[in-house]
Each structure stands twice: as C-alpha cells, then as structure tokens.
Design a protein around this motif. Structure first.
Motif, PDB file in Angstrom:
ATOM      1  N   GLU A  65      69.468   9.797  41.167  1.00  0.00           N
ATOM      2  CA  GLU A  65      69.995   9.923  39.814  1.00  0.00           C
ATOM      3  C   GLU A  65      69.875  11.334  39.244  1.00  0.00           C
ATOM      4  O   GLU A  65      70.445  11.626  38.186  1.00  0.00           O
ATOM      5  N   ARG A 113      66.961  17.092  48.875  1.00  0.00           N
ATOM      6  CA  ARG A 113      67.563  15.860  48.348  1.00  0.00           C
ATOM      7  C   ARG A 113      67.464  14.728  49.367  1.00  0.00           C
ATOM      8  O   ARG A 113      67.097  13.595  49.039  1.00  0.00           O
ATOM      9  N   HIS A 141      70.588  15.846  30.923  1.00  0.00           N
ATOM     10  CA  HIS A 141      71.333  17.012  31.376  1.00  0.00           C
ATOM     11  C   HIS A 141      72.815  16.780  31.130  1.00  0.00           C
ATOM     12  O   HIS A 141      73.253  15.686  30.826  1.00  0.00           O
ATOM     13  N   ASP A 189      70.201  15.591  39.155  1.00  0.00           N
ATOM     14  CA  ASP A 189      71.212  16.551  39.589  1.00  0.00           C
ATOM     15  C   ASP A 189      70.607  17.662  40.452  1.00  0.00           C
ATOM     16  O   ASP A 189      69.393  17.791  40.565  1.00  0.00           O
ATOM     17  N   ASP A 190      71.490  18.445  41.036  1.00  0.00           N
ATOM     18  CA  ASP A 190      71.050  19.519  41.918  1.00  0.00           C
ATOM     19  C   ASP A 190      70.276  20.604  41.170  1.00  0.00           C
ATOM     20  O   ASP A 190      69.441  21.293  41.763  1.00  0.00           O
ATOM     21  N   HIS A 237      75.182  17.548  33.422  1.00  0.00           N
ATOM     22  CA  HIS A 237      75.805  17.818  34.704  1.00  0.00           C
ATOM     23  C   HIS A 237      75.861  16.571  35.569  1.00  0.00           C
ATOM     24  O   HIS A 237      75.103  15.635  35.404  1.00  0.00           O
ATOM     25  N   SER A 238      76.790  16.609  36.526  1.00  0.00           N
ATOM     26  CA  SER A 238      76.854  15.526  37.495  1.00  0.00           C
ATOM     27  C   SER A 238      75.732  15.710  38.501  1.00  0.00           C
ATOM     28  O   SER A 238      75.107  16.758  38.577  1.00  0.00           O
ATOM     29  N   LYS A 239      75.502  14.680  39.318  1.00  0.00           N
ATOM     30  CA  LYS A 239      74.355  14.720  40.221  1.00  0.00           C
ATOM     31  C   LYS A 239      74.422  15.923  41.159  1.00  0.00           C
ATOM     32  O   LYS A 239      73.487  16.693  41.265  1.00  0.00           O
ATOM     33  N   HIS A 240      75.532  16.087  41.852  1.00  0.00           N
ATOM     34  CA  HIS A 240      75.687  17.218  42.759  1.00  0.00           C
ATOM     35  C   HIS A 240      76.434  18.293  41.982  1.00  0.00           C
ATOM     36  O   HIS A 240      77.650  18.389  42.044  1.00  0.00           O
ATOM     37  N   ASP A 241      75.708  19.073  41.255  1.00  0.00           N
ATOM     38  CA  ASP A 241      76.280  19.972  40.272  1.00  0.00           C
ATOM     39  C   ASP A 241      76.821  21.244  40.906  1.00  0.00           C
ATOM     40  O   ASP A 241      76.111  21.966  41.589  1.00  0.00           O
TER      41      ASP A 241
END
Length: 232
Positions: free
Chosen positions: A55, A43, A18, A57-58, A20-24
């Motif tokens: 690891e 989560r 992906h 993302d949202d 995106h960051s983990k907490h997108d």
C-alpha cells in the motif's frame, strides 16, 4: 500563524498520507540509477514479509533507503519495524483529537506557510509544553498527529518540512526528557527523511544541559545534514 488544531469533527490525516500512486513516477524521475534498482529490491523484500507494504508508494520506500545509506537489508528492517509500530500504535491509521486534547489545548505548535524551497514550516514553543498527565503515549500520539498534518501539507514533489523550536521562556517545569526522546524516535525511526532543517532559537543555558542528554540519541544523518543550533 495557524495553531495545530484540527477542524471540528476531523481527525488527523491518514498515517502516511501522500499524493502519489504506489509506484510513483516522481520517485524514479528524481532517483539515481542505484536508487531505482534498490527501490525495486526493497519493495520485493518487504512485500514478501508484510503484505501491507504493497500500500505504500515508492517515495516512502526511497526515504527509508536514504535513511540507511541505500543498504536494502538495513532499510527493510527499519521499514518493517515501522509497519509493526504503525499497526499497533495507530491501528485506525489516524489520531483522533479526543486522544490528544491536553496537548492540543496547550497550543504549543503552529504551522506557518512554506519556506523558499516549498517546505511547510512548523514553529514549536517549548515553554508551552508540559509533561502529559495521561502518560508518554498520549504525547507520542500528539507528535504523530503533528507530523501527519505537516506531511499532508507538502506539495507534490516535496517530502520535507522545516521546523523552528523557540525555547524562549523554557524552564525546568517544561523539561520532559522522555517526551523529547519519544518524539525523536518517532521522527527518526518512523518518519525518516522528513525533517529538512531544524532551527533551535532563544535557547537558555538550562536548556543546553538537557540538549546535551538528547544529542547522543540523534542519528548521524540528522546531525550532519539538518541540525542547526542557535543560542541567545
């Protein structure tokens, strides 16, 4: 069209690739208030059960939630099953071309641009598919490779792809019910909310008999939202 063949020396993109960051933030921006709350609840639940959940993302969490109508318990069960499958079936997080050389050689799947919504388009030619002589798992790895390549081509903010299955020329020699059901399981259980639309074209009468055996295994969300059958 570009055939679904890796560049020399390269494997598939990492599983769950992906941008995106983990907490997108995008997940929160495009989510309802209920989804935002449930993303957080899910989560916390899955991270307590499997630390590797940290690891992802949202957006992935949200896809599993949507696949289970925002039921946190059901979505978490589905997600944890996916993680267990991923760790055992694709332990290196990617599929090596050497593992799927027979399927790649058939040149049965192509990627071709994007649709008007920006979703990557894949075209599969059913008449080029034959049961894998190395067994069902080899074909399943090919499916994983194909899905991950499609997902890696999605622009930021897009989570789905469009598929066209061209059945022209298909005969019983191409019939692979176990393979079709295996691919369906990987798509529905492990890559939920990734298929935007499926068009089945040039389907001969013989194929429709096989399709009737597959159809009961397709989940209701897929039947209702995504599936379109076109007969010649």
């Amino acid at each position: 069209m570009e055939t679904l063949t890796p560049e020399p020396g390269k494997s598939s993109p990492p599983l769950d690739h992906h941008h995106h960051s983990k907490h997108d933030g995008a997940a929160l921006k495009d989510s309802t208030e209920a989804e935002v709350t449930k993303i957080s609840l899910m989560r916390a639940l899955v991270e307590s059960r499997d630390p590797s959940s940290k690891e992802v993302d949202d957006l992935m969490i949200r896809r599993f939630l949507r696949a289970r109508d925002l039921d946190v318990d059901k979505a978490s069960t589905m997600f944890l099953k996916y993680l267990k499958w991923k760790h055992s079936f694709v332990p290196n997080c990617s599929v090596s071309p050497s593992e799927i050389s027979d399927d790649l050689a058939q040149e049965k799947m192509y990627v071709q641009g994007v649709d008007k919504k920006g979703r990557p388009i894949t075209v599969a030619f059913a008449a080029k598919h034959f049961q894998n002589k190395n067994g069902l798992d080899a074909f399943k790895r090919y499916v994983v490779f194909a899905l991950e390549k499609l997902c890696s081509r999605m622009p930021a903010g897009e989570e789905k792809f469009l598929a066209i299955a061209d059945i022209k020329g298909w005969g019983y020699a191409n019939s692979d019910l176990r393979g079709y059901l295996g691919a369906l399981t990987i798509l529905q259980d492990y890559h939920p909310e990734r298929l935007g639309k499926l068009f089945i074209v040039h389907a001969p009468y013989m194929f429709m008999k096989v399709w009737k055996l597959i159809y009961p295994f397709i989940d209701d969300n897929t039947k209702k939202k995504y599936l379109l059958r076109l007969r010649s």
